[in-house]
Motif scaffolding. Structure first.
Motif, PDB file in Angstrom:
ATOM      1  N   ASP A 237      32.560  30.811  42.400  1.00  0.00           N
ATOM      2  CA  ASP A 237      32.803  30.996  43.713  1.00  0.00           C
ATOM      3  C   ASP A 237      33.442  29.478  44.245  1.00  0.00           C
ATOM      4  N   VAL A 238      34.067  28.798  43.481  1.00  0.00           N
ATOM      5  CA  VAL A 238      34.970  27.485  44.358  1.00  0.00           C
ATOM      6  C   VAL A 238      36.240  28.278  45.126  1.00  0.00           C
ATOM      7  N   SER A 239      36.542  27.582  46.368  1.00  0.00           N
ATOM      8  CA  SER A 239      37.426  28.018  46.909  1.00  0.00           C
ATOM      9  C   SER A 239      38.441  26.822  47.198  1.00  0.00           C
ATOM     10  N   VAL A 240      39.893  27.066  47.002  1.00  0.00           N
ATOM     11  CA  VAL A 240      40.731  26.130  47.344  1.00  0.00           C
ATOM     12  C   VAL A 240      41.712  26.284  48.686  1.00  0.00           C
ATOM     13  N   VAL A 241      41.757  25.406  49.401  1.00  0.00           N
ATOM     14  CA  VAL A 241      42.289  25.555  51.058  1.00  0.00           C
ATOM     15  C   VAL A 241      43.261  24.689  50.851  1.00  0.00           C
ATOM     16  N   GLY A 242      44.733  24.966  51.270  1.00  0.00           N
ATOM     17  CA  GLY A 242      45.573  24.093  51.635  1.00  0.00           C
ATOM     18  C   GLY A 242      46.132  23.267  50.172  1.00  0.00           C
ATOM     19  N   ASP A 243      46.685  22.071  50.186  1.00  0.00           N
ATOM     20  CA  ASP A 243      47.117  21.551  49.165  1.00  0.00           C
ATOM     21  C   ASP A 243      45.901  20.641  48.570  1.00  0.00           C
ATOM     22  N   VAL A 244      45.736  20.928  47.542  1.00  0.00           N
ATOM     23  CA  VAL A 244      44.498  20.144  46.739  1.00  0.00           C
ATOM     24  C   VAL A 244      44.879  19.606  45.615  1.00  0.00           C
ATOM     25  N   GLU A 245      44.811  18.088  45.495  1.00  0.00           N
ATOM     26  CA  GLU A 245      44.910  17.147  44.262  1.00  0.00           C
ATOM     27  C   GLU A 245      43.668  16.756  43.622  1.00  0.00           C
ATOM     28  N   ILE A 246      43.381  16.940  42.564  1.00  0.00           N
ATOM     29  CA  ILE A 246      42.015  16.333  41.964  1.00  0.00           C
ATOM     30  C   ILE A 246      42.238  15.360  41.042  1.00  0.00           C
ATOM     31  N   LYS A 247      41.840  14.324  40.998  1.00  0.00           N
ATOM     32  CA  LYS A 247      42.245  13.177  39.929  1.00  0.00           C
ATOM     33  C   LYS A 247      40.898  12.806  39.314  1.00  0.00           C
ATOM     34  N   ALA A 248      40.877  12.976  38.019  1.00  0.00           N
ATOM     35  CA  ALA A 248      39.523  12.892  37.413  1.00  0.00           C
ATOM     36  C   ALA A 248      39.744  11.753  36.257  1.00  0.00           C
ATOM     37  N   PRO A 249      39.322  10.510  36.515  1.00  0.00           N
ATOM     38  CA  PRO A 249      39.629   9.560  35.487  1.00  0.00           C
ATOM     39  C   PRO A 249      38.453   9.882  34.307  1.00  0.00           C
ATOM     40  N   SER A 250      37.325  10.712  34.553  1.00  0.00           N
ATOM     41  CA  SER A 250      36.479  11.151  33.543  1.00  0.00           C
ATOM     42  C   SER A 250      35.856  12.432  33.670  1.00  0.00           C
ATOM     43  N   ALA A 251      35.385  13.005  32.783  1.00  0.00           N
ATOM     44  CA  ALA A 251      35.099  14.558  32.858  1.00  0.00           C
ATOM     45  C   ALA A 251      34.093  14.654  34.277  1.00  0.00           C
ATOM     46  N   GLN A 252      34.451  15.786  35.037  1.00  0.00           N
ATOM     47  CA  GLN A 252      33.561  16.083  36.231  1.00  0.00           C
ATOM     48  C   GLN A 252      33.388  17.706  36.301  1.00  0.00           C
ATOM     49  N   ARG A 253      32.590  18.095  37.150  1.00  0.00           N
ATOM     50  CA  ARG A 253      32.377  19.340  37.387  1.00  0.00           C
ATOM     51  C   ARG A 253      32.313  19.526  38.959  1.00  0.00           C
ATOM     52  N   VAL A 254      33.124  20.621  39.413  1.00  0.00           N
ATOM     53  CA  VAL A 254      33.258  21.099  40.705  1.00  0.00           C
ATOM     54  C   VAL A 254      31.953  22.156  40.926  1.00  0.00           C
ATOM     55  N   GLN A 255      31.108  21.908  41.727  1.00  0.00           N
ATOM     56  CA  GLN A 255      29.850  22.538  41.902  1.00  0.00           C
ATOM     57  C   GLN A 255      30.297  24.184  42.443  1.00  0.00           C
ATOM     58  N   ALA A 256      29.262  24.902  41.992  1.00  0.00           N
ATOM     59  CA  ALA A 256      29.398  26.281  42.723  1.00  0.00           C
ATOM     60  C   ALA A 256      29.491  26.293  44.217  1.00  0.00           C
ATOM     61  N   SER A 257      30.250  27.206  44.805  1.00  0.00           N
ATOM     62  CA  SER A 257      30.736  27.671  46.108  1.00  0.00           C
ATOM     63  C   SER A 257      31.163  26.429  46.906  1.00  0.00           C
ATOM     64  N   THR A 258      31.688  25.338  46.490  1.00  0.00           N
ATOM     65  CA  THR A 258      32.515  24.247  47.039  1.00  0.00           C
ATOM     66  C   THR A 258      33.654  24.687  47.522  1.00  0.00           C
ATOM     67  N   VAL A 259      33.982  24.079  48.609  1.00  0.00           N
ATOM     68  CA  VAL A 259      35.375  24.319  49.041  1.00  0.00           C
ATOM     69  C   VAL A 259      36.095  23.329  48.952  1.00  0.00           C
ATOM     70  N   LEU A 260      37.331  23.321  48.310  1.00  0.00           N
ATOM     71  CA  LEU A 260      38.284  22.086  48.229  1.00  0.00           C
ATOM     72  C   LEU A 260      39.251  21.969  49.209  1.00  0.00           C
ATOM     73  N   GLY A 261      39.362  20.934  49.688  1.00  0.00           N
ATOM     74  CA  GLY A 261      40.384  20.952  50.989  1.00  0.00           C
ATOM     75  C   GLY A 261      41.263  19.827  50.558  1.00  0.00           C
ATOM     76  N   PRO A 262      42.380  19.527  51.357  1.00  0.00           N
ATOM     77  CA  PRO A 262      43.419  18.560  51.314  1.00  0.00           C
ATOM     78  C   PRO A 262      42.721  17.272  51.016  1.00  0.00           C
ATOM     79  N   HIS A 263      41.690  16.914  51.430  1.00  0.00           N
ATOM     80  CA  HIS A 263      40.926  15.619  51.007  1.00  0.00           C
ATOM     81  C   HIS A 263      39.622  15.606  50.357  1.00  0.00           C
ATOM     82  N   GLY A 264      39.721  16.531  49.197  1.00  0.00           N
ATOM     83  CA  GLY A 264      38.615  16.728  48.320  1.00  0.00           C
ATOM     84  C   GLY A 264      37.335  17.559  48.612  1.00  0.00           C
TER      85      GLY A 264
END
Length: 460
Positions: A433-460
């Motif tokens: 149940d992750v949601s993406v809103v607007g323009d989203v860019e994710i830069k991950a120098p190492s492995a990472q996880r987006v937690q459940a129900s997170t709303v990702l916006g333009p600023h992370g």
């Protein structure tokens, strides 16, 4: 040089049991190669093409129902999805709710049959690599096959030719790599070789609708069938407006010498014309690869040409083993089925909505298809829930292959309904149940996880 190479290629195809019409067709293109034909279409020989739009066309319900009742459906299903790390038919990929491309295609057609009381036969053009898996997957749909017609026919194969001397390539450690499919332009050769054109005509069908199995937007639509029947055209292709993602792809144009519509692929474009190819204002329309043809017109044209339609050559240069640049360069002789538009006088194009063009060529496309951008109704037609489709670009080091992609979306795709774009650079796993809103860019120098129900916006 050339004659010897052709003789060896002919013998090789005959020994492999390739249909005689396909052998003659290959010989036609071999001779073109010998004479230096490149298949290029210079910008100086074409003009931009405009066309009518389906939204502006009036088609009565009666005309639509009559047309779909005389239409047969063919799905191109020879692809293995190797670019996504698959070794079986790409159409077996799960799309949603446990349903594969094949499941949805079958249910779309079954629903249309019931809606219009039409026989609407569905036939797959498989390759020798996709046939058994596809037929096994379709076995659950006992009512799918129409009496007197097969559920499949097989596309042909042709030898790869050494670029140095046009001799058929040999690769004893993996003989399968000595062969390649001759492009989807082989459709017409394979149909004729299988005797299907005559069988469909004898059964009372008039039109054929062809599309790729990885494009679930390509529903056999009665309104489009009615439009095509009403034009009286021998051949037509559905087109869409080109977008930024289509800049490097093919487009329609009108040939100056005779006024015929042509489809210029990127492989047929000179390096000096790349800027014109990418000009979305000049060349505004690209092909959906959803095409319609009149069975009688196709049969008569093939008969007049001794079975060789004469599509423009596509000279595709690759390595013998695509995964090993050290192997020799080879020429793969290919044709595009849409290029048949220039063969038929009076051929047409029509602009359709982007909802009829939802191809899945990469895992970027697959994420959009599995997301909530599309609703899947009881008719199994994809309904786009947003005004536009967001741009998705996933790091190919971690998401290109389906197995890696699935590991990083273990709980399903994020919501993209409010997204404009999603760019992922690095190794990121998405929770439920992750949601993406607007323009989203994710830069991950190492492995990472987006937690459940997170709303990702333009600023992370």
């Amino acid at each position: 040089m050339g004659s010897k190479g052709l003789a060896i290629a002919r013998a090789k195809m005959q020994d492999a049991g390739v249909d005689p019409v396909a052998v003659d067709t290959f010989a036609h293109y071999y001779r073109l190669l010998e004479h230096g034909e490149t298949g290029m279409i210079p910008e100086s020989t074409i003009d931009p093409l405009d066309m009518e739009a389906l939204v502006d066309v009036e088609v009565s319900d009666d005309v639509a129902a009559e047309a779909i009742g005389r239409t047969a459906v063919i799905k191109l299903n020879g692809g293995l999805g190797t670019s996504m790390g698959m070794d079986r038919a790409k159409s077996l990929l799960c799309v949603r709710r446990g349903l594969s491309f094949l499941d949805i295609i079958a249910r779309q057609v079954l629903h249309q049959r019931e809606k219009y009381s039409a026989p609407l036969p569905l036939i797959f053009m498989n390759s020798f690599r996709t046939s058994s898996d596809t037929m096994a997957a379709l076995a659950r749909y006992q009512d799918l096959q129409v009496d007197g017609l097969p559920l499949e026919f097989l596309q042909n194969k042709v030898p790869k030719l050494l670029a140095s001397d046009l001799m058929p390539a040999a690769y004893p450690k993996n003989p399968d790599l000595e062969w390649c499919p001759p492009g989807h332009g082989d459709l017409y050769t394979a149909l004729r070789g299988a005797g299907l054109l005559g069988r469909l005509l004898d059964a009372g069908y008039r039109h054929v609708f062809v599309s790729n199995s990885d494009n679930l937007g390509a529903v056999p639509d009665a309104r489009v069938a009615g439009w095509f029947a009403g034009t009286g055209a021998p051949f037509a292709i559905e087109a869409v407006r080109r977008t930024q993602s289509d800049r490097k792809g093919g487009h329609f144009a009108r040939r100056r010498s005779d006024g015929r519509i042509v489809l210029r692929e990127s492989a047929q474009t000179l390096d000096s014309d790349r800027e014109a190819l990418a000009d979305l204002d000049r060349h505004r329309f690209t092909s959906t690869n959803n095409l319609w043809f009149d069975l009688r017109a196709m049969t008569e044209t093939l008969d007049a040409r001794q079975g060789i339609l004469g599509l423009p050559l596509i000279r595709n240069v690759k390595h013998l083993d695509p995964g090993k640049p050290s192997t020799p360069e080879v020429i793969q002789v290919e044709t595009a089925m849409g290029a048949a538009i220039e063969i038929f006088e009076g051929a047409r194009t029509i602009e359709v909505g982007r909802d009829r063009f939802v191809p899945v060529k990469t895992t970027n496309d697959l994420l959009v298809l599995r997301s909530d951008i599309y609703d899947l109704g009881q008719d199994f037609v994809l309904d786009q829930a947003t005004e536009s489709v967001p741009f998705v670009d996933l790091d190919s080091d971690y998401y290109k292959l389906v197995g890696d992609f699935d590991k990083r979306f273990p709980e399903g795709a994020p919501s993209l309904r409010r997204a404009t774009s999603l760019v992922v650079d690095g190794d990121v796993t998405f929770g439920r149940d992750v949601s993406v809103v607007g323009d989203v860019e994710i830069k991950a120098p190492s492995a990472q996880r987006v937690q459940a129900s997170t709303v990702l916006g333009p600023h992370g």
